[in-house]
Motif scaffolding. Sequence first.
Motif, short mmCIF file in Angstrom:
data_model
loop_
_atom_site.label_atom_id
_atom_site.label_comp_id
_atom_site.label_asym_id
_atom_site.label_seq_id
_atom_site.Cartn_x
_atom_site.Cartn_y
_atom_site.Cartn_z
N UNK A 14 0.84 -1.20 0.00
CA UNK A 14 0.00 0.00 0.00
C UNK A 14 0.87 1.25 0.00
N UNK A 15 0.51 2.23 -0.83
CA UNK A 15 1.16 3.53 -0.93
C UNK A 15 2.53 3.46 -1.61
N UNK A 16 2.85 2.36 -2.26
CA UNK A 16 4.12 2.26 -3.00
C UNK A 16 3.79 2.26 -4.48
N UNK A 17 4.15 3.36 -5.16
CA UNK A 17 3.92 3.47 -6.59
C UNK A 17 5.19 3.15 -7.36
N UNK A 18 5.17 3.33 -8.70
CA UNK A 18 6.32 2.96 -9.54
C UNK A 18 7.60 3.68 -9.13
N UNK A 19 7.53 4.99 -8.89
CA UNK A 19 8.75 5.73 -8.56
C UNK A 19 9.30 5.31 -7.21
N UNK A 20 8.41 5.18 -6.23
CA UNK A 20 8.86 4.76 -4.90
C UNK A 20 9.43 3.35 -4.94
N UNK A 21 8.81 2.46 -5.72
CA UNK A 21 9.33 1.10 -5.83
C UNK A 21 10.72 1.11 -6.43
N UNK A 22 10.95 1.98 -7.42
CA UNK A 22 12.27 2.07 -8.03
C UNK A 22 13.31 2.57 -7.05
N UNK A 23 12.93 3.56 -6.22
CA UNK A 23 13.86 4.10 -5.23
C UNK A 23 14.23 3.02 -4.21
N UNK A 24 13.23 2.29 -3.74
CA UNK A 24 13.49 1.25 -2.74
C UNK A 24 14.32 0.12 -3.32
N UNK A 25 14.01 -0.29 -4.55
CA UNK A 25 14.77 -1.37 -5.16
C UNK A 25 16.22 -0.97 -5.36
N UNK A 38 11.92 -4.14 8.99
CA UNK A 38 13.38 -4.07 9.06
C UNK A 38 13.91 -2.77 8.46
N UNK A 39 13.00 -1.84 8.18
CA UNK A 39 13.40 -0.55 7.66
C UNK A 39 12.60 0.51 8.42
N UNK A 40 13.20 1.66 8.64
CA UNK A 40 12.55 2.72 9.40
C UNK A 40 12.12 3.87 8.50
N UNK A 41 11.29 4.75 9.06
CA UNK A 41 10.88 5.94 8.32
C UNK A 41 12.07 6.78 7.92
N UNK A 42 13.02 6.96 8.86
CA UNK A 42 14.20 7.77 8.56
C UNK A 42 15.00 7.18 7.42
N UNK A 43 15.09 5.85 7.36
CA UNK A 43 15.84 5.22 6.27
C UNK A 43 15.13 5.41 4.93
N UNK A 44 13.79 5.30 4.94
CA UNK A 44 13.05 5.51 3.69
C UNK A 44 13.34 6.89 3.12
N UNK A 45 13.30 7.89 3.99
CA UNK A 45 13.57 9.25 3.54
C UNK A 45 15.01 9.39 3.08
N UNK A 46 15.93 8.75 3.81
CA UNK A 46 17.34 8.80 3.45
C UNK A 46 17.59 8.17 2.08
N UNK A 47 16.85 7.10 1.76
CA UNK A 47 17.02 6.44 0.47
C UNK A 47 16.46 7.26 -0.69
N UNK A 48 15.63 8.27 -0.38
CA UNK A 48 15.08 9.13 -1.43
C UNK A 48 13.58 9.05 -1.59
N UNK A 49 12.88 8.32 -0.70
CA UNK A 49 11.42 8.26 -0.77
C UNK A 49 10.86 9.61 -0.34
N UNK A 50 9.85 10.08 -1.05
CA UNK A 50 9.21 11.33 -0.68
C UNK A 50 8.78 11.26 0.78
N UNK A 51 9.07 12.29 1.60
CA UNK A 51 8.73 12.23 3.02
C UNK A 51 7.26 11.95 3.30
N UNK A 52 6.38 12.54 2.48
CA UNK A 52 4.95 12.30 2.68
C UNK A 52 4.59 10.86 2.43
N UNK A 53 5.15 10.27 1.36
CA UNK A 53 4.89 8.87 1.05
C UNK A 53 5.49 7.98 2.12
#
Length: 232
Positions: A14-25, A38-53
Amino acid sequence: MAPDDAQDALRELQFVGPETAGVLAAANVTREDVTGKRVSHAQLVEYGVNPGVAARIRREHSLQWSFEGGEDLDQRAEQVRGLEDDERQWVAASYGDDAEADGSGDATAEEADWQAAAAAGGGEPAAAEPPGRTDDTEEEDGEAAWREDSWPNGRVDESFEREEAAWREASEPTPVTALDAVDADAAAMLSRAGITSVRSLATAHVDQVADSLGVSSDRVRALRDAAREHAQ
């Protein structure tokens, strides 16, 4: 797992679109990393995921804000509530249009407003202020004023009701069946062309109506002329 397969698996979240999936991959984050917390909010943002997402993903999967040590409960409560003005502004900005740019969920400005209101009050936002005057209210006031000007003492007596009834009757369109030249078959034929009143028949374009109905122009012209004579 192949990169494409990894992205497809991430997009099932849920809430993972094409761009976010590419960033995470690209950061080697898998679907299981998210579902297994096994991943935190801070890490998601650090990897480049939009903070709101990232915030939406964190809430959906109950992720930690950060794996960094030294955060007591009060500090975490401040993060969740966003008590600092700068953080509240960041949350509101994060939930704007950019949060939806890659189709990664339905982060909206309304939720940003809810977050800001909750942060300011430390809980659920207060009920909205009673709505102000609307266009409908102004229209009602205008009608009331018109009644005051048009009818003595703002009252409608029987004479006004009779006049209004007569006006309504005169304003109603006369059906084509009122014409002697139009029988039931002719009325059904005309209705297929959208002609149901004497007025619309009297102003009809003969050739266009004839073409649309597949009948002769002479037949339509005769019906039109009958309507015009009736209107005189």
